[in-house]
Design a protein around this motif. Structure first.
Motif, PDB file in Angstrom:
ATOM      1  N   HIS A  27      -6.248  26.458   5.514  1.00 37.06           N
ATOM      2  CA  HIS A  27      -6.994  27.369   6.366  1.00 37.06           C
ATOM      3  C   HIS A  27      -7.778  26.569   7.402  1.00 37.06           C
ATOM      4  O   HIS A  27      -8.370  25.535   7.077  1.00 37.06           O
ATOM      5  N   LEU A  32      -7.676  30.865  10.755  1.00 37.61           N
ATOM      6  CA  LEU A  32      -6.218  30.815  10.796  1.00 37.61           C
ATOM      7  C   LEU A  32      -5.683  30.371   9.443  1.00 37.61           C
ATOM      8  O   LEU A  32      -6.233  29.454   8.824  1.00 37.61           O
ATOM      9  N   VAL A  37      -5.072  36.443  13.897  1.00 36.20           N
ATOM     10  CA  VAL A  37      -6.069  36.001  14.871  1.00 36.20           C
ATOM     11  C   VAL A  37      -5.487  36.159  16.272  1.00 36.20           C
ATOM     12  O   VAL A  37      -4.328  35.836  16.519  1.00 36.20           O
ATOM     13  N   ASN A  62      -5.848  22.421  18.826  1.00 39.84           N
ATOM     14  CA  ASN A  62      -4.594  23.157  18.932  1.00 39.84           C
ATOM     15  C   ASN A  62      -3.628  22.316  19.751  1.00 39.84           C
ATOM     16  O   ASN A  62      -3.887  22.020  20.915  1.00 39.84           O
ATOM     17  N   PHE A 101      -4.137  23.149  14.300  1.00 36.08           N
ATOM     18  CA  PHE A 101      -3.038  24.101  14.215  1.00 36.08           C
ATOM     19  C   PHE A 101      -2.070  23.839  15.359  1.00 36.08           C
ATOM     20  O   PHE A 101      -2.386  23.135  16.321  1.00 36.08           O
ATOM     21  N   THR A 161       1.019  25.376  18.101  1.00 37.63           N
ATOM     22  CA  THR A 161       1.381  26.574  18.866  1.00 37.63           C
ATOM     23  C   THR A 161       2.761  26.405  19.483  1.00 37.63           C
ATOM     24  O   THR A 161       3.054  25.382  20.112  1.00 37.63           O
ATOM     25  N   PRO A 176      -1.511  26.071  10.068  1.00 35.48           N
ATOM     26  CA  PRO A 176      -1.264  27.368  10.703  1.00 35.48           C
ATOM     27  C   PRO A 176      -0.486  27.216  12.000  1.00 35.48           C
ATOM     28  O   PRO A 176      -0.564  26.180  12.676  1.00 35.48           O
ATOM     29  N   VAL A 200       0.528  29.337  15.660  1.00 37.43           N
ATOM     30  CA  VAL A 200       0.233  30.418  16.597  1.00 37.43           C
ATOM     31  C   VAL A 200       1.413  30.563  17.553  1.00 37.43           C
ATOM     32  O   VAL A 200       2.076  29.575  17.903  1.00 37.43           O
ATOM     33  N   ASP A 244       0.401  32.932  12.243  1.00 38.50           N
ATOM     34  CA  ASP A 244      -0.992  33.168  11.852  1.00 38.50           C
ATOM     35  C   ASP A 244      -1.822  33.757  12.985  1.00 38.50           C
ATOM     36  O   ASP A 244      -2.906  34.300  12.743  1.00 38.50           O
ATOM     37  N   GLY A 245      -1.324  33.640  14.194  1.00 39.33           N
ATOM     38  CA  GLY A 245      -2.058  34.175  15.325  1.00 39.33           C
ATOM     39  C   GLY A 245      -1.150  34.331  16.526  1.00 39.33           C
ATOM     40  O   GLY A 245      -0.065  33.753  16.591  1.00 39.33           O
TER      41      GLY A 245
END
Length: 281
Positions: A7, A16, A22, A138, A166, A168, A195, A197, A234-235
């Protein structure tokens, strides 16, 4: 089955890697302080009603614009002042991208998430500098990288002492002036233990396809976002504007603000089904 990931807490109530979704959203670039606060506030209200955690995003400098004459934003100093105002007046965490090692420390004094742009996802010094600030990092997957290649960018950040990271996805280069999203990328990258995204709107760009401006296919935001949430992200990351035709950057792939409530409601329902089935299995 969707793999378990660590997390990453961005702010209280915005985490996330948990079952909830999210939203990371805002204008592509800071157009003015008042515009950022007004738009961010309206998005925050919509996200609250939908029951999703919200992170405001905007760039203080779009350093990788297609044309030399394109609007880039207010720059580091004025941009950080605007982001600080958004954070204070709206009460939400904020994200912005950095393009140079020298920007990491001053940006980290204001923002909650430092973003490494996709084109810079292999820049070791930039990732390490962002990680050493202690802020959430990120890293956007480069348009030229396979999903599992992101393990190297991830390791650079964690070896620098920061596991609040995280990844992306924002599309992969597919022929001339086009991007494609491989839905396998999401479970692959989540399999690295972090996570993931989905940057939906940037994935709908047509890079270089607009003769000096970035073209895009905003009409496909809903199906692409739905597919990504169905794949277990997760987002979602969305460029949102109250009037995309007037946006100063990425106008053709931004989501109209009026469409956000219905889209979020749809994505929340999909996420509930996916995460419920995953936990049951």
């Amino acid at each position: 089955m969707i793999s378990d990931v660590r997390h990453v807490a961005i702010a209280p109530g915005v985490v996330l890697g948990e079952r909830g979704l999210v939203l990371i959203a805002g204008p592509c670039v800071i157009e003015s302080p008042d515009h950022a606060v007004e738009l961010g506030g309206r998005i925050a209200d919509i996200a609250k009603r939908a029951g999703v955690g919200y992170v405001f995003k905007a760039s203080f400098d779009k350093a990788n614009r297609t044309s030399f004459t394109s609007f880039r934003g207010p720059g580091l100093d004025d941009g950080l002042k605007t982001l600080a105002r958004v954070k204070k007046e709206i009460g939400v965490p904020v994200l912005t991208d950095i393009h140079d090692v020298s920007q990491a420390a001053p940006a980290a004094e204001v923002v909650d998430v430092l973003q490494i742009p996709a084109f810079l996802s292999r820049q070791t010094d930039l990732i390490v500098a962002a990680a050493k600030t202690g802020r959430v990092v990120n890293v956007k997957k480069g348009q030229f990288l396979a999903p599992l290649d992101m393990k190297h960018a991830l390791k650079k950040a964690t070896d620098a002492g920061n596991d609040r990271v995280f990844l992306t996805e924002r599309g992969y280069t597919f022929g001339y002036n086009n991007l494609v999203v491989d839905m396998r990328a999401f479970p692959m990258m989540r399999g690295l233990g972090v996570p993931v995204v989905f940057d939906v709107t940037h994935s709908l760009q047509l890079p270089g396809g607009g003769d000096g401006v970035t073209a895009g296919l905003a009409e496909y935001i809903e199906p692409l976002a739905s597919a990504g949430v169905g794949a277990g992200v997760d987002g979602v990351f969305l460029e949102v504007h109250e009037d995309p035709k007037r946006a100063k950057s990425d106008a053709q792939n931004a989501l109209a603000l009026a469409l956000l409530p219905a889209l979020l409601d749809r994505l929340v329902r999909i996420n509930d089904v996916v995460k419920t089935r995953s936990s049951a299995s």
